[in-house]
Write an enzyme that holds these catalytic residues in place. Structure first.
Site, short mmCIF file in Angstrom:
data_model
loop_
_atom_site.label_atom_id
_atom_site.label_comp_id
_atom_site.label_asym_id
_atom_site.label_seq_id
_atom_site.Cartn_x
_atom_site.Cartn_y
_atom_site.Cartn_z
N SER A 53 1.38 -12.23 -20.00
CA SER A 53 0.23 -13.14 -20.12
C SER A 53 -0.04 -13.97 -18.86
O SER A 53 -0.99 -14.75 -18.85
CB SER A 53 0.41 -14.06 -21.33
OG SER A 53 0.11 -13.37 -22.52
N SER A 81 -2.32 -19.03 -25.45
CA SER A 81 -2.23 -17.65 -24.96
C SER A 81 -2.91 -16.67 -25.92
O SER A 81 -2.30 -15.74 -26.45
CB SER A 81 -0.76 -17.25 -24.76
OG SER A 81 -0.66 -16.23 -23.79
N LYS A 105 -3.49 -13.75 -17.63
CA LYS A 105 -4.56 -14.64 -18.12
C LYS A 105 -4.98 -15.66 -17.07
O LYS A 105 -6.09 -16.17 -17.12
CB LYS A 105 -4.11 -15.35 -19.40
CG LYS A 105 -3.98 -14.45 -20.63
CD LYS A 105 -3.64 -15.28 -21.86
CE LYS A 105 -3.64 -14.44 -23.13
NZ LYS A 105 -2.43 -13.64 -23.29
#
Length: 471
Positions: free
Chosen positions: A61, A308, A64
């Site tokens: 993640s 997230s 992101k």
């Protein structure tokens, strides 16, 4: 800086980086793993420390970070998604003669209450009866529901939700394309557990194979959605008076899910639909009746980054493709991501980007590339919004500390670590900004790959950041 102070600083730096080297060398959970680490001065961009910094690794993640920044750059901080109600008919008295179209334009924050408000606006316009069909239109994006590397085993859980131009969320975490399944004990042992859905929906069929047991017995509940269907089977035992279990489950084809919720909204307003329902493109000649706007992107980034939210990452990629190229697809959206990276001052040619959330095990980015990106981002006008979206370590407020709220809780470090976490199987990552004990601003990226257990990565990351704090 006086000569002695400079010497002391250099000695401190060597000590910290020496300890880092020893940690990487001696940490048992890094045996056979790869640790990509990059530390830069936030002021100059100079690399102060690296270990395998140029090795491309799976970022999880941490990808992101790139999605959020490029979305801010490509779409703007005030970008909003919309949902529209249109008709190809005409109003005669209190009757709408024609079809009603629910057209989604990608809003991942659409709630039952938003659909209720749209239905209320329709009612207020004078409509009591619809002599036509209610049609859902999800053509704002393409019909690919899952990014190319999402595994089948992730598809039924909230972090693997389907992406559609028309979707809905169960609450203000905005996990689009999901529904909350709650399992509560029955009133007495021997009875089935009580199952409820939020929001309530006929789109999901529940098979309840549970049993309420005595309070001293085991709580053991499994909740499984069958592949390709909206059938959720719940099995196992739950003790009397036990705390209810909640699970966020994805729905199969979220377009139909949003349509089901909208039909409920119409019914609440006493609007009768004489036709049927379906999924199709809105005719060009259809007239707009009412619409709804989402929160702006600068607000959406809070649940996206703090919690997230994978669905937001994938939606933002498709929205970038739609906004720039008129095609809401991963291919076009990722092209925009790479174009915006170049504008920010980062070369994406050494990266492999396959999605917007980082769930793919095919994504590859080096720690040095991430730290360089974080350095260059500081010069962008949207940077304060980007920085504000990052989890703040040790802050227990859910939408402030986010995925770092229970980590790095040293009181001296409070508010001094702002970073994005990342976890997929065998991978753990942490990248962001740190103000050291001496007041210096550092940028760091830690990518741990090939771990036997990804959970082992978090303590290692925290040790590294704590060492850097002493820089």
């Amino acid at each position: 800086m006086p000569q002695q102070e400079k010497a002391d600083a250099n000695a401190s730096q060597k000590q910290v980086f020496g300890q880092l080297n020893q940690l990487i060398l001696n940490e048992p959970n890094l045996k056979g793993a790869i640790a990509g680490i990059s530390v830069r001065s936030a002021k100059s961009g100079e690399i102060l420390y690296q270990h395998a910094g140029d090795v491309r690794l799976r970022p999880a993640s941490n990808l992101k970070l790139i999605t959020a920044a490029t979305a801010l750059s490509a779409l703007g901080e005030n970008h909003q998604f919309s949902t529209e109600i249109l008709t190809d008919g005409k109003l005669e008295g209190n009757k709408l003669i024609g079809n009603l179209y629910l057209k989604g334009k990608g809003d991942p924050t659409l709630l039952q209450e938003d659909l209720d408000l749209l239905a209320k606006k329709i009612k207020n316009s004078g409509v009591d009866v619809i002599f036509g069909n209610v049609i859902a239109d999800d053509t704002w994006y393409d019909d690919e529901r899952y990014s190319m590397d999402l595994t089948w085993s992730d598809e039924t859980y909230y972090y693997g939700s389907a992406v559609s131009g028309l979707t809905a969320s169960p609450n203000k975490d905005y996990d689009s394309g999901t529904i909350i399944v709650e399992v509560s004990p029955g009133k007495k042992a021997g009875t089935k557990a009580v199952i409820s859905l939020q929001p309530s929906s006929n789109y999901i069929k529940i098979i309840n194979n549970t049993k309420t047991v005595q309070k001293e017995e085991k709580k053991d509940i499994s909740i499984i959605r069958e592949h390709g269907e909206n059938v959720i089977t719940i099995e196992g035992t739950i003790p009397v008076h036990a705390i209810p279990i909640q699970e966020w489950m994805t729905v199969w084809e979220p377009t139909g899910y949003a349509l089901d919720l909208f039909k409920q909204s119409l019914a609440k307003q006493g609007i009768h639909v004489m036709g049927t329902e379906g999924i199709a493109k809105t005719p060009d000649k259809a007239a707009l009746l009412v619409s709804d706007k989402s929160i702006p992107l600068n607000e959406l980034l809070i649940p996206f980054m703090k919690l997230s939210n994978n669905g937001h990452g994938e939606t933002l990629v498709k929205e970038m493709g739609r906004a720039r190229y008129g095609e809401g697809s991963w291919e076009k959206g990722i092209n925009v991501v790479k174009e915006e990276l170049r504008k920010i001052g980062v070369d994406p040619s050494s990266m492999v980007i396959r999605d917007g959330s980082g769930i793919s095990h095919v994504n590859l980015v080096s720690a040095n590339d991430i730290s360089k990106f974080l350095y260059s981002a500081q010069n962008q006008e949207w940077f304060p919004t980007f920085l504000h979206s990052l989890p703040i370590a040790g802050n227990s407020e859910r939408l402030v500390g986010g995925s770092l709220r229970y980590r790095l809780k040293n009181p001296e470090m409070a508010g001094k670590v702002k970073a994005k976490t990342g976890t997929i199987t065998t991978v753990s990552s942490l990248s962001g900004y740190l103000k050291t004990r001496s007041g210096e601003d550092l940028i760091f990226s830690i990518l741990l790959n090939n771990l036997m257990n990804d959970a082992h990565g978090k303590p290692i990351e925290d040790k590294i950041v704590t060492l850097l704090y002493e820089y």
